[in-house]
Structure formats: C-alpha cells, structure tokens
Scaffold this active site. Structure first.
Site, short mmCIF file in Angstrom:
data_model
loop_
_atom_site.label_atom_id
_atom_site.label_comp_id
_atom_site.label_asym_id
_atom_site.label_seq_id
_atom_site.Cartn_x
_atom_site.Cartn_y
_atom_site.Cartn_z
N HIS A 232 -4.87 16.98 23.51
CA HIS A 232 -5.03 16.33 22.21
C HIS A 232 -6.26 16.88 21.51
CE1 HIS A 232 -5.04 14.00 18.75
NE2 HIS A 232 -6.27 13.65 19.00
N TYR A 236 -8.00 19.29 17.34
CA TYR A 236 -9.16 19.23 16.44
C TYR A 236 -10.03 20.47 16.56
CZ TYR A 236 -7.35 14.61 15.90
OH TYR A 236 -6.49 13.57 15.65
N HIS A 383 6.21 17.45 12.97
CA HIS A 383 4.81 17.00 12.83
C HIS A 383 3.85 18.16 13.06
CE1 HIS A 383 1.05 14.86 13.61
NE2 HIS A 383 1.03 15.38 14.82
N PHE A 384 4.04 18.90 14.14
CA PHE A 384 2.99 19.89 14.40
C PHE A 384 3.14 21.17 13.59
CE2 PHE A 384 5.37 20.70 18.52
CZ PHE A 384 5.68 22.04 18.31
N HIS A 385 4.29 21.35 12.97
CA HIS A 385 4.34 22.47 12.02
C HIS A 385 3.65 22.12 10.70
CE1 HIS A 385 6.98 24.35 14.95
NE2 HIS A 385 6.62 25.48 14.37
N ARG A 446 13.84 18.10 21.25
CA ARG A 446 13.03 19.31 21.15
C ARG A 446 13.11 20.07 22.46
NH1 ARG A 446 6.62 17.75 21.95
NH2 ARG A 446 6.49 20.01 21.90
N ARG A 447 12.44 21.21 22.54
CA ARG A 447 12.32 22.01 23.76
C ARG A 447 13.67 22.30 24.41
NH1 ARG A 447 8.53 17.91 25.72
NH2 ARG A 447 6.39 18.49 25.26
FE1 HAS Z 1 -0.62 15.32 16.27
C1 HAS Z 1 1.76 15.42 18.78
C2 HAS Z 1 -0.88 11.92 16.62
C3 HAS Z 1 -3.14 15.25 13.93
C4 HAS Z 1 -0.91 18.74 16.50
N1 HAS Z 1 0.28 16.80 17.40
C5 HAS Z 1 1.26 16.64 18.34
C6 HAS Z 1 1.64 17.92 18.86
C7 HAS Z 1 0.85 18.86 18.24
C8 HAS Z 1 0.00 18.14 17.32
C9 HAS Z 1 0.85 20.36 18.48
O1 HAS Z 1 -0.15 9.82 18.72
C10 HAS Z 1 2.75 18.16 19.88
C11 HAS Z 1 2.26 18.47 21.23
C12 HAS Z 1 3.40 18.71 22.17
O2 HAS Z 1 3.82 19.88 22.30
O3 HAS Z 1 3.93 17.74 22.75
N2 HAS Z 1 -1.74 13.85 15.39
C13 HAS Z 1 -1.67 12.53 15.65
C14 HAS Z 1 -2.59 11.81 14.78
C15 HAS Z 1 -3.23 12.76 14.02
C16 HAS Z 1 -2.70 14.03 14.42
C17 HAS Z 1 -2.81 10.33 14.74
N3 HAS Z 1 -1.78 16.71 15.38
C18 HAS Z 1 -2.78 16.48 14.45
C19 HAS Z 1 -3.41 17.70 14.10
C20 HAS Z 1 -2.79 18.70 14.83
C21 HAS Z 1 -1.77 18.05 15.62
C22 HAS Z 1 -4.56 17.83 13.13
C23 HAS Z 1 -3.02 20.16 14.89
C24 HAS Z 1 -3.90 20.81 14.23
N4 HAS Z 1 0.28 13.95 17.44
C25 HAS Z 1 -0.02 12.62 17.48
C26 HAS Z 1 0.72 11.98 18.58
C27 HAS Z 1 1.45 12.98 19.20
C28 HAS Z 1 1.18 14.19 18.46
C29 HAS Z 1 0.70 10.58 18.98
C30 HAS Z 1 2.38 12.82 20.42
C31 HAS Z 1 3.74 12.58 19.99
C32 HAS Z 1 4.73 12.62 21.14
O4 HAS Z 1 5.38 11.60 21.37
O5 HAS Z 1 4.89 13.66 21.80
C33 HAS Z 1 -4.33 12.47 13.00
O6 HAS Z 1 -5.46 13.25 13.30
C34 HAS Z 1 -3.88 12.71 11.58
C35 HAS Z 1 -4.93 12.24 10.60
C36 HAS Z 1 -4.69 12.78 9.23
C37 HAS Z 1 -4.75 12.09 8.09
C38 HAS Z 1 -4.50 12.79 6.78
C39 HAS Z 1 -5.72 12.88 5.88
C40 HAS Z 1 -5.44 13.75 4.73
C41 HAS Z 1 -6.19 14.81 4.35
C42 HAS Z 1 -5.69 15.65 3.20
C43 HAS Z 1 -6.66 15.75 2.04
C44 HAS Z 1 -6.02 16.50 0.91
C45 HAS Z 1 -6.52 17.65 0.37
C46 HAS Z 1 -5.75 18.36 -0.68
C47 HAS Z 1 -7.78 18.26 0.79
C48 HAS Z 1 -5.05 10.64 8.06
C49 HAS Z 1 -7.47 15.16 5.01
C50 HAS Z 1 -5.71 17.65 -1.96
C51 HAS Z 1 -4.98 18.49 -2.93
C52 HAS Z 1 -4.85 18.19 -4.21
C53 HAS Z 1 -4.08 19.10 -5.07
C54 HAS Z 1 -5.44 16.96 -4.80
CU CU Z 2 -2.62 14.11 19.98
#
Ligand code: HAS
Ligand code: CU
Length: 583
Positions: A232, A236, A383-385, A446-447
């Site tokens: 996990h 980050y 999600h992860f893409h 998946r997988r």
């Molecule tokens: Fe995730 C599974 C929960 C973030 C990657 N995640 C995965 C897997 C990967 C991955 C690779 O709780 C699969 C692994 C595998 O092979 O089994 N993930 C989360 C949560 C977050 C999260 C709560 N994941 C990421 C990030 C990753 C990533 C970052 C890669 C870089 N994820 C999970 C969970 C699983 C999971 C479970 C397991 C699922 C399962 O059952 O297998 C949080 O960190 C997300 C927080 C993000 C936000 C969004 C904030 C918005 C922002 C945008 C600002 C906008 C801008 C643009 C700058 C709250 C910061 C504005 C533009 C204008 C034009 C105005």
């Molecule tokens: Cu995670």
C-alpha cells in the site's frame, strides 16, 4: 523561488547525466510495459491472441513489474535528485555513489526481467509468472526475488544520497528551514524506508530461501501481509513525486504561486505518518486476519484521505491564483485563463482531474463492507489505472516536456504533439477505466486470461457487455497511440541539437512561505518516531496472530491461506454433521 538563471544542465552537468539515464531507463520500461498492456487488453477481450492463455500471466507480470516498479521508480529517483540539488543549490556529495545506486536499480530490473522472460522460452527452466504481487504459494525463480531485492536496495541508497546532500547543506545553513522540495523528498524517503521493510523481510527471510529450496513452504498469509505492508505505502512512493510537481511546478506554469508552503508540509508529514499502517485494506477478504484489525486499517485509511483532500484544495487554489494573475476572473471563468495549450500544464491538470475520480473509487475500495463487492474484480484494475496509470504516469509524461530540455539542453521537439499526447491519454483512460469499473461491478474478474465462463453471461444493467468491451479496446488502443507519440517526442528531442534558448531551472514561489510554518513541522525525527509507533500499533497484533496460528513457515503441507482455526473447526463440524445425516 527561482534559484538560477540557467538551465539545470548548465548548473549541474554531472547530475543532469544521472537524471537523464534514470529517465531513459524509465522510458524503456514504459515502452515495453505499454506494448504488453495492449497485448493483454486484446487477449482478455478475445479479439487478438498472440500468446497462449498460459503465457498471459508472464505477460501480466512483466507489464506490472515494468510499469509499477521500473517506470515509476526510475522516474521518481530522477526528479527527486533534481528537487534536492535544485532547492539546496548544491550538487550531490559523491557521484560515484550516485552511479552505484543507479547501477543497482538497473541490475535489479534486469535480473527480475530475465527471470520473467524465461517463462516465454520453454527450453529454459526459469519463470516468474507470479504477478507483481508475487503471492505465495506461487513461486518464481530465485533470480526474480533477488532482482527485486537488489532494486529496493538501490532505492534505499538513493535515499541516503539525498539525505547526505541535506546534511551537508544543513552544516552550511544551520538556521534555515528545509527548502520545500527537499522536505518533500526527505519525508517520502523516510516513509519508504519504513514501509519497504515489509517486502524486504518477506523476500530475504522467506521467499528467496524458499525458492532456493532451503525450506519447502512459507506461511502464505504472512508473506502476503508483509507484501501489503509495503504494497500500500508504495502507491504513495509513486504519488508523492507527482504531488511534488503539482505543488512546486503547476502553480509556476499556471502563472502564479503556491498557495501555502505550511499546508504542503503538513500534507507530506501526514503521508509519512499514515502511509504504512493502512496496508491491511488490501486484505479485507483474507480469512486469516481478524475483522477488528481490518477495521483499524480502514479507519487509518479514511484519515489518509485528508492529505489528498488538502492537496486538492491547495493545488486548485494555487492554479486559481495563477489564472487570476493572467487576467482570469469570475467564479469559474478563471479556468479559461489557464495555459491549456501547454502540454506540461494540460497533462498535469488532467492528471489531477482524473485523480479526483480515482480518489472516489479508492474511498469505495477502502470501505470494508463495500470492498466485498469490488475486490478481485476489474473495478480494482480501473482504480489503479486512474491512480498510478494516470495521476502518476500522466504527470510524469507531462513534466518530461519540461524536464527533458532541462537535463539535455535541447528544445522539446513538438509542443503540439505533446498536447495531443496528454489529451489522448486522458481520453483513452476515460474509456478504458470507466468501462473496467463498470465491468467490475458486474463481477468480471481481474488477473485472468479467460474472463468468459461457459454457460454464464455477465449482464450489464445499462448498455451491454459488448459495448463495455469495445470501450476497453478503444481506450487501450488510444493509450497505446498516446504512448507512441510520447516516445517519438522524447526520441526526436534527444536527437535534436543543443540550444541556449531555454527557460531557466526553478520552481514556484509561495504566497505563504516557510516562515509561516511552525518549526515543529521540520522535526523529521519526531514524525518518524510517531510513524513507527503507529505501525507497531497497527501491525504487531495481526502479525503475532498470523504467526501464532500458522507458524513462521506455515502449517504442514499447504502454503495457501487456509489455516484459520474457524475454517478448520467449521469444516470439521460440517463433515461431522454430514456423517450424522448419512448414518
Ligand atoms: Fe488504491 C487498490 C484504496 C490511492 C494504487 N490501489 C489499489 C491497487 C493499486 C492502487 C495499484 O482500500 C491494486 C493493487 C493490487 O494489485 O491488488 N487507494 C485507496 C485509497 C486511496 C488510494 C483510499 N491507490 C491510490 C493511489 C495509487 C493507488 C494514489 C497509486 C498511485 N486502493 C485502495 C484499496 C485498494 C486499492 C482499499 C484494495 C482494493 C482491493 O480490494 O483489492 C486514496 O489515497 C485516494 C485519495 C484521493 C483523493 C482525491 C483528491 C483529489 C485530488 C485532485 C486535485 C485536482 C487537481 C486538478 C490538482 C481523496 C488531489 C484540478 C484541475 C482543474 C482543471 C481544476
Ligand atoms: Cu492501498
């Protein structure tokens, strides 16, 4: 703050060379990994199959390892090196040391890569079709585990390099605040040290000796838990460099300043504290971990949303400041004044936008009960893409259009191809990832090379499976086109000739600077101490329970996670009552 009136390569020619090499290694991985992605999409959808289904897993392993580990980590060590040297305004302490860690990372990648490629050649007794999560009891050739270990050691030494720079700088500047980019690198490195221990222990103590045949089984649940302890937090490790770019580069390119340096420091401290004690949210469905421990991981994960939400606020506020400096006005009208034609800006902004959606699917994954619906389905792949495949990868590609001229001294070959590239990536990912999420909700797994079951049809509530499959195929193809455009742009830029007509190296000024940040934020020892404590609280009991029940090396005979007492006991009861019924 603009720290120089020259380009990076003029300022630090030797460091620029290391960064260039790190980028090229990263792009080679991206090219190969990307091609494999297309192979997979067409294979799964049963449109074109150029490998047989048994080899799909070799392809998938190589795709995962090359993109998730090699592409992202080589790129991030490049920009972290840039961030430290630029913000401390000093070169690295010892370049031989720098080349040594770069060399280790290359060697590690080659070792793991060779082990995986072995799976394609029947006459070679070597394979590693264990996917990037390498769960036991699936076993890879020792070279695979060894390669991963060497690669991780390379990243540790890279961290030592950045810390050495900072220590040397601190001696000369005892009373100054840590410059923000260096602060971001150091906090990220600290949590990477803490979190990578899981995989290091899993590989060195269990998987590697097991693959050498030193013992004949491992405790599968233990190695899996150690994997996710790192697995996990590693997301980050990929994300923080992208965040760093959103904080220190996006405001500058938008024409403004970073809204708040103190808030940025708070965000990175929160990631240091919370990245690691959350890994069990990947194991909600693992039967051998008690529900209470899963609940703790869920609560920690929900807290971990905070730094991302703070980031959304700070980064968008900084963009708005930039847009208003450029004459933008109105509640939303300022959005039009942003430099949308600049691929560096457009790519990063679109990556951010997509990350907002990714955050929502992450929150859904993180809910213990709702996770049961999506776990092990194509939803997760969607999600992860969006996260690593867009928030991170698209940011990295976009900033390449700024970095490549800085580290080569050459002008970007084509801004418009760059712009087309980032737009196509965004579009492709919109199709592919959306359809993957929707298919996941229908239960598409998946997988697997063969998601279609005989005598069973997935039925879409809206539209049809055919339409969803077409979206995935279209999205995958667009991503591939985008990747080609990126590589052509990089290649043509590198082949171009040196020019003096380039912007100076530098990063964004701040509206509220470090002088507004409480001193305690820079107390890295304090935050590391608390981070360690939180990890102990979250992991000591689950690990003790897993080892207590299954033994360090697992129970006799089976290495699959089947040794929960309740399963055994209820199995016995079932058999006994069945016998009773029969007799
Ligand atoms: Fe995730 C599974 C929960 C973030 C990657 N995640 C995965 C897997 C990967 C991955 C690779 O709780 C699969 C692994 C595998 O092979 O089994 N993930 C989360 C949560 C977050 C999260 C709560 N994941 C990421 C990030 C990753 C990533 C970052 C890669 C870089 N994820 C999970 C969970 C699983 C999971 C479970 C397991 C699922 C399962 O059952 O297998 C949080 O960190 C997300 C927080 C993000 C936000 C969004 C904030 C918005 C922002 C945008 C600002 C906008 C801008 C643009 C700058 C709250 C910061 C504005 C533009 C204008 C034009 C105005
Ligand atoms: Cu995670």
């Amino acid at each position: 703050m603009s720290v120089a009136d020259t380009t990076y390569i003029d300022q630090f020619p030797s460091e620029a060379k290391v960064i260039r090499m790190a980028f090229f290694s990263s792009f080679i991985a991206l090219a190969v990994g990307g091609i494999l992605g297309l192979v997979q999409v067409f294979h799964r959808l049963d449109i074109i199959r150029i490998v047989d289904s048994a080899q799909y897993y070799d392809v998938l392993t190589l795709h995962g390892v090359l993109l998730a580990f090699t592409f992202s980590i080589f790129f991030l060590v490049g920009i972290f090196t840039w961030a430290v040297t630029t913000s401390l305004e000093r070169g690295l302490e010892d370049l031989r040391f720098t080349w040594a860690w770069y060399g280790l990372m290359v060697a590690g990648t080659l070792m793991a890569g060779i082990a995986i490629l072995g799976g394609f050649v029947e006459s070679i007794d070597m394979s590693a079709a264990v996917l990037f999560t390498f769960y036991a009891p699936m076993q890879a050739h020792p070279l695979f585990y060894l390669g991963l270990a060497v690669f991780v050691v390379g990243t540790w030494l890279a961290g030592v390099d950045w810390f050495r720079s900072w220590w040397a700088w601190k001696k000369d500047n005892p009373d100054e605040r840590i410059p923000l980019p260096t602060f971001m690198v150091l906090t990220t490195t600290l949590f990477w040290y803490l979190s990578s221990l899981g995989v290091a222990i899993s590989i060195l103590a269990f998987l590697l000796p097991w693959s050498f045949g030193l013992f004949d089984q491992v405790n599968a649940l233990l190695t899996r838990t150690l994997f996710w302890y790192t697995g996990h937090a590693i997301v980050y490790f990929w994300l923080m460099p992208a965040y760093m770019m959103w904080y220190i580069m996006l405001p500058k390119i938008s024409g403004g300043k970073l809204f708040s340096d103190p808030l940025a420091r708070v965000v990175f401290v929160l990631f240091l504290l919370l990245s690691t004690p959350t890994g069990i949210h990947h194991q909600y469905l693992d039967p051998g971990i008690a529900e209470g421990f899963k609940f703790i991981a869920m609560v920690n994960t929900m807290f971990l949303l905070l730094p991302s939400l703070l980031t959304a606020f700070t980064v968008v506020a900084s963009m708005e400041h930039g847009a208003r400096q450029r004459g933008g006005s109105g509640y939303f009208g300022w959005l039009r004044s942003l430099p949308w034609r600049d691929p560096v800006f457009a790519g990063m902004a679109l990556a951010g936008l997509m990350f907002a959606a990714a955050g929502f699917s992450g929150m859904i994954n993180a809910g213990m009960n709702i996770n049961y619906l999506v776990h092990n389905t194509w939803w997760i792949v969607g999600h992860f893409h969006l996260t690593v495949g867009t928030a991170v990868a698209l940011t990295f590609m976009a900033v390449t259009y700024w970095f490549l001229p800085q580290v080569t001294g050459k002008k970007l070959w084509s801004k418009s191809v760059g712009l087309a590239q980032v737009l196509i990536w965004f579009l492709g990912m919109t199709f592919m990832s959306n359809a993957m999420h929707r298919q996941g909700l229908l239960g598409v797994p998946r997988r697997t090379a063969e998601p279609q079951y005989r005598g069973f049809e997935f039925e879409a509530a809206v539209g049809s499976m055919g339409e969803l499959n077409a979206q995935v195929a279209l999205g995958g193809t667009l991503l591939f086109v985008s990747l080609l455009l990126f590589l052509v742009n990089v290649g043509m830029t590198v082949l171009g000739s040196r020019t003096d007509d380039l912007p100076a190296n530098g990063y964004a000024d701040t509206l509220s600077g470090p002088e507004d940040a409480p001193l305690v934020l820079d107390n890295l020892k304090l935050w590391t101490g608390i981070a360690v404590l939180l990890v102990i609280l979250a992991y000591s009991l689950p690990l003790a329970a897993i080892i207590g029940r299954g033994g360090l090396f697992g129970p006799g005979g089976s290495a699959s996670p089947q040794f929960v007492e309740t399963v055994v006991v209820s199995g016995q009861i079932l058999i006994e009552s069945a016998i009773e019924v029969i007799t």
